[in-house]
Design an enzyme around this catalytic site. Structure first.
Site, PDB file in Angstrom:
ATOM      1  N   GLY A 342      44.075  39.088  20.962  1.00  0.00           N
ATOM      2  CA  GLY A 342      45.318  38.359  21.221  1.00  0.00           C
ATOM      3  C   GLY A 342      46.575  39.167  21.027  1.00  0.00           C
ATOM      4  O   GLY A 342      47.649  38.768  21.498  1.00  0.00           O
ATOM      5  N   SER A 392      41.553  43.896  18.366  1.00  0.00           N
ATOM      6  CA  SER A 392      42.685  44.194  19.256  1.00  0.00           C
ATOM      7  C   SER A 392      42.326  45.318  20.222  1.00  0.00           C
ATOM      8  O   SER A 392      42.627  46.480  19.970  1.00  0.00           O
ATOM      9  CB  SER A 392      43.910  44.564  18.419  1.00  0.00           C
ATOM     10  OG  SER A 392      44.226  43.532  17.513  1.00  0.00           O
ATOM     11  N   GLY A 393      41.694  44.973  21.325  1.00  0.00           N
ATOM     12  CA  GLY A 393      41.272  45.994  22.288  1.00  0.00           C
ATOM     13  C   GLY A 393      42.349  46.402  23.262  1.00  0.00           C
ATOM     14  O   GLY A 393      42.652  47.591  23.441  1.00  0.00           O
ATOM     15  N   ARG A 394      42.968  45.423  23.908  1.00  0.00           N
ATOM     16  CA  ARG A 394      44.005  45.696  24.912  1.00  0.00           C
ATOM     17  C   ARG A 394      45.137  46.521  24.316  1.00  0.00           C
ATOM     18  O   ARG A 394      45.615  47.480  24.929  1.00  0.00           O
ATOM     19  CB  ARG A 394      44.540  44.366  25.452  1.00  0.00           C
ATOM     20  CG  ARG A 394      45.543  44.485  26.583  1.00  0.00           C
ATOM     21  CD  ARG A 394      46.166  43.117  26.876  1.00  0.00           C
ATOM     22  NE  ARG A 394      45.163  42.124  27.207  1.00  0.00           N
ATOM     23  CZ  ARG A 394      44.774  41.836  28.445  1.00  0.00           C
ATOM     24  NH1 ARG A 394      45.295  42.484  29.462  1.00  0.00           N
ATOM     25  NH2 ARG A 394      43.864  40.902  28.668  1.00  0.00           N
ATOM     26  N   TYR A 456      67.961  31.783  68.674  1.00  0.00           N
ATOM     27  CA  TYR A 456      67.735  32.032  70.100  1.00  0.00           C
ATOM     28  C   TYR A 456      66.986  33.345  70.331  1.00  0.00           C
ATOM     29  O   TYR A 456      66.220  33.463  71.298  1.00  0.00           O
ATOM     30  CB  TYR A 456      69.068  32.029  70.855  1.00  0.00           C
ATOM     31  CG  TYR A 456      69.578  30.627  71.119  1.00  0.00           C
ATOM     32  CD1 TYR A 456      68.864  29.766  71.942  1.00  0.00           C
ATOM     33  CD2 TYR A 456      70.765  30.170  70.546  1.00  0.00           C
ATOM     34  CE1 TYR A 456      69.320  28.471  72.182  1.00  0.00           C
ATOM     35  CE2 TYR A 456      71.229  28.887  70.778  1.00  0.00           C
ATOM     36  CZ  TYR A 456      70.497  28.045  71.589  1.00  0.00           C
ATOM     37  OH  TYR A 456      70.946  26.768  71.832  1.00  0.00           O
ATOM     38  N   CYS A 544      39.080  47.618  54.171  1.00  0.00           N
ATOM     39  CA  CYS A 544      39.243  46.772  55.353  1.00  0.00           C
ATOM     40  C   CYS A 544      39.322  45.319  54.912  1.00  0.00           C
ATOM     41  O   CYS A 544      38.482  44.484  55.278  1.00  0.00           O
ATOM     42  CB  CYS A 544      38.084  46.988  56.319  1.00  0.00           C
ATOM     43  SG  CYS A 544      37.882  48.684  56.856  1.00  0.00           S
ATOM     44  N   TYR A 587      39.926  47.107  30.570  1.00  0.00           N
ATOM     45  CA  TYR A 587      39.210  46.254  31.520  1.00  0.00           C
ATOM     46  C   TYR A 587      39.078  46.798  32.940  1.00  0.00           C
ATOM     47  O   TYR A 587      38.063  46.537  33.609  1.00  0.00           O
ATOM     48  CB  TYR A 587      39.844  44.849  31.597  1.00  0.00           C
ATOM     49  CG  TYR A 587      39.793  44.097  30.299  1.00  0.00           C
ATOM     50  CD1 TYR A 587      38.592  43.632  29.786  1.00  0.00           C
ATOM     51  CD2 TYR A 587      40.954  43.870  29.562  1.00  0.00           C
ATOM     52  CE1 TYR A 587      38.534  42.958  28.574  1.00  0.00           C
ATOM     53  CE2 TYR A 587      40.909  43.197  28.352  1.00  0.00           C
ATOM     54  CZ  TYR A 587      39.700  42.735  27.861  1.00  0.00           C
ATOM     55  OH  TYR A 587      39.645  42.088  26.671  1.00  0.00           O
TER      56      TYR A 587
END
Length: 718
Positions: A342, A392-394, A456, A544, A587
């Protein structure tokens, strides 16, 4: 804003009146109301500076203290954060050149895209997290300590995990696993770590997972089996008795505190993981009846990733601390409170509490809020302060990794350049209703009704498209009408200036979170930041697929300030234009797919050194080859090559079109070993098929081969 360039269109009505219409009359005068071009952009460019680029891309907001712009206009990496000395800064462009330049120029000849890892940044992040908790514990008189674990799911790369264990061994930093292969790698890596480091076993578990965790305990690893489901307890008790290994058990609690953002879906009473209070009470009773209540020693919870405020954090930690104290009262031998993940990072530098890509606190504030919440509840309940653990990884790995890729070309909508004097001649060949729209367009221009002009112009274009489909308008007329409408849009200031930059990248492989959940990352040029970016663009990848683009950027932008490509782009002899995606170390690599069979990037590991360029490349790994990604989908490149070789022997004869059969086979074989991404024409496998020496692509140097293997099947000739 529409109307800012109105004088340019004022002449449109005059010209229309002049052309009202007799083809025998002499041609009217040229438009006189078009304002002359100015050199304002050139003036701005001459006054541009690296500091203005820093502000434009808000690098100081999301990149401090690790990234900035140096005096030459290149991104500078500060590997030791705020403690980095000036001579220790690393010029990111020089790293890219070292990695991608050919070997005869002193480079490593790696193909882009490229991930650059900075283990010094990783070490600094780890030390900063530990220091923040140490300071909060000391300043608040907390009577225990902090020891974190790294959740390996964030980035399972071998060197990342090994670095974290090595860098964190001095303060008992451990690992968290959520699957059997993650548990195996964590067990292996922690054999070289601190004996006190925690090995936290999360995730859904079967008998084999639990057995592995128990074996880890037998190997003197400080392993904790965290119950995610109540049913897992029976397996733990059964397997521990069969193996005669006494476990250490934790429970994951479902808190009432809920994170309302995108990343909070695993929190709250209906979250994916964890036990309710009723289930926790049943676990306590079962353990007590089994004579194993002393095995229950850890409480775990997870509010959700990217917790936006310390107020929400303190609320959740306080609730969990209350459960912890109740477990102590019920007789469990509690020692650790694991607050889960978190700890967020600020992807856009906005310091916002209302965004999934930002947080409103600093690292020190996060640690202080956690320590204060646990201390308050435990003091109130007269419970001994527990060890505080976080996952706390992130926050640990995001900053240390940068994805580098090239823009190879740029395109924008371009219509036929049409001289305004020729407008009436063009319209004369159209049907009456289309000519009527043109007359209405001219009249609206006379009156200064610019919104009506656009109306137009659009009607004129649509009618011409319909007539083209019917066959009454030819393609030259259709292109000319597009030119008229484009002239009107530009004169009014309503034309779309956004260009599409085609990048040598797969979004699905390298930035999957953007495609999957709309996660935004800072993306900026890594050089030419001493020049004003004259263009705005979106990024389109090689796949693609219509989703293979990046059209949303930090700061709420739908386009990115970019520079004009030099020459004809990166692969046509012009200057190469490098972009970097930052804060993507968590990630992205694990989630990347092989859509269109584009594999992952090349990887280099760069450490700060005292050499002339302040860095040393300590590891270089080419990206997966075409053969590698084909194997992922169960193809067999060796057999594929043999099939094509037999086909070539049947249909291609020696000296056919001046190309030797053997030379073509060499190029074909080499294609299996090259990465799937675009290369310069000079690097094409078939570029020198007439070379009498053929190709030498098998090398004694494993780094020359994308697979690094001894490929016996390849077709080589001198």
């Amino acid at each position: 804003m529409i109307g800012e360039e109105m004088p340019a269109l004022a002449c449109f009505g005059d010209a229309a009146a002049a052309f009202a219409w007799d083809s025998s009359l002499p041609a009217p005068d040229p438009f006189s109301g078009v304002p002359p071009t100015t050199n304002a952009a050139a003036v701005d460019s001459s006054l541009w500076s690296p500091s203005r680029s820093d502000a434009l891309y808000n690098i100081g907001g999301w990149g401090a203290p690790y990234f900035g712009v140096n005096s030459t206009g290149n991104i500078a990496v500060r590997p030791h954060g705020s403690a980095t000395l000036p001579h220790q800064e690393i010029d990111l462009l020089k790293v890219v050149k070292k990695a991608s330049d050919p070997k005869f120029n002193g480079g490593l000849d790696l193909q882009l895209p490229l991930i650059i890892r900075f283990p010094d940044v990783l070490k600094n992040r780890l030390e900063s997290l530990q220091s923040a908790f140490d300071f909060a514990i000391q300043s608040q008189g907390y009577e225990s300590h902090y020891q974190g674990v790294y959740p390996v799911k964030c980035n399972q790369d071998r060197f990342v995990v090994e670095d974290i264990v090595k860098f964190g061994s001095g303060f008992r930093f451990g690992l968290e696993a959520g699957s059997k292969p993650e548990l195996l790698l964590a067990m292996s890596c922690l054999c070289k770590g601190s004996s006190e480091a925690l090995l936290v076993c999360n995730g859904f578990k079967d008998a084999e997972y639990i057995s592995l965790a128990l074996v880890a305990r037998k190997l003197a690893l400080n392993t904790v089996i965290v119950l995610e489901q109540e049913e897992e307890l029976d397996l733990v008790i059964d397997m521990s008795r069969k193996l005669a290994i006494r476990p250490v058990i934790g429970v994951r609690a479902k808190l009432r505190t809920k994170h309302s953002g995108h990343f909070g879906s695993t929190s709250g009473e209906k979250g994916k993981f964890g036990l309710t209070t009723t289930q926790i009470l049943r676990v306590v009773k079962t353990l007590e009846q089994s004579g194993m209540l002393d095995c229950l020693q850890l409480l775990h919870f997870h509010i959700g990733s990217q917790i936006p405020t310390t107020a929400l954090l303190a609320d959740g930690v306080g609730e969990a601390a209350q459960i912890y104290c109740e477990l102590v009262r019920l007789g469990a031998s509690m020692k650790v409170i694991d607050i889960g993940g978190g700890l967020g990072i600020d992807y856009d530098g906005s310091k916002s509490a209302d965004s999934d890509i930002s947080v409103s606190y600093e690292l020190g504030e996060y640690a202080a809020a956690v320590v204060q919440a646990v201390r308050f509840v435990c003091n109130r309940k007269s419970v001994k302060h527990p060890v505080i653990c976080s996952e706390s990884g992130r926050a640990i790995v995001s900053h240390h990794s940068i994805l580098i890729f090239e823009a190879v070309s740029a395109s924008s909508y371009s219509s036929l350049a049409v001289n305004p004097l020729s407008f009436p001649y063009i319209v004369e060949g159209l049907a009456e209703d289309a000519r009527g729209d043109y007359r209405n367009l001219s009249a609206a221009a006379d009156r200064g009704e610019y919104e009506t002009c656009l109306l137009y112009a659009d009607k004129l274009k649509q009618k011409c498209v319909e007539q083209f489909k019917e066959g009454s308008v030819d393609i030259e007329q259709l292109a000319a009408v597009d030119g008229i409408c484009d002239f009107v849009s530009k004169a009014i200031g309503a034309s779309d200036p956004i260009r599409t930059y085609h990048v040598n990248l797969s979004v699905f492989t390298s930035i999957p979170d953007f495609w999957g959940i709309g996660q935004l990352f800072p993306i900026i040029p890594i050089h030419r930041l001493d020049q004003r970016p004259e263009m705005r663009g979106i990024l389109s990848d090689l796949t693609c697929d219509s989703d293979g683009k990046i059209d949303k950027f930090i700061g709420g932008e739908s386009s990115l300030p970019l520079h004009e490509l030099e020459g004809d782009g990166g692969f046509s002899g012009g200057g190469r234009y490098y972009l970097g995606m930052f804060l993507g170390g968590a990630y992205e690599e694990a989630l990347g797919a092989v859509h269109n069979l584009f594999g992952g990037p090349s990887v280099v590991r760069v450490s700060q050194s005292d050499g002339p360029h302040s860095f040393a490349v300590t590891l270089a790994v080419p990206g997966p080859s075409c053969g590698d990604v084909l194997r992922v989908m169960q193809h067999e490149p060796e057999l594929m090559f043999e099939t094509l070789r037999h086909r070539m022997e049947e249909f291609v004869h020696e000296d056919d079109h001046g190309m030797a059969n053997t030379s073509l086979l060499n190029g074909l074989a080499r294609s299996f070993h090259n990465m799937p991404y675009l290369v310069a024409s000079s690097s094409c496998c078939f570029h020198a098929v007439n070379n009498s020496h053929g190709y030498y692509y098998c090398s004694d140097d494993p780094a020359d081969s994308a697979s690094g293997e001894d490929d016996q099947w390849t077709y080589c000739c001198a």
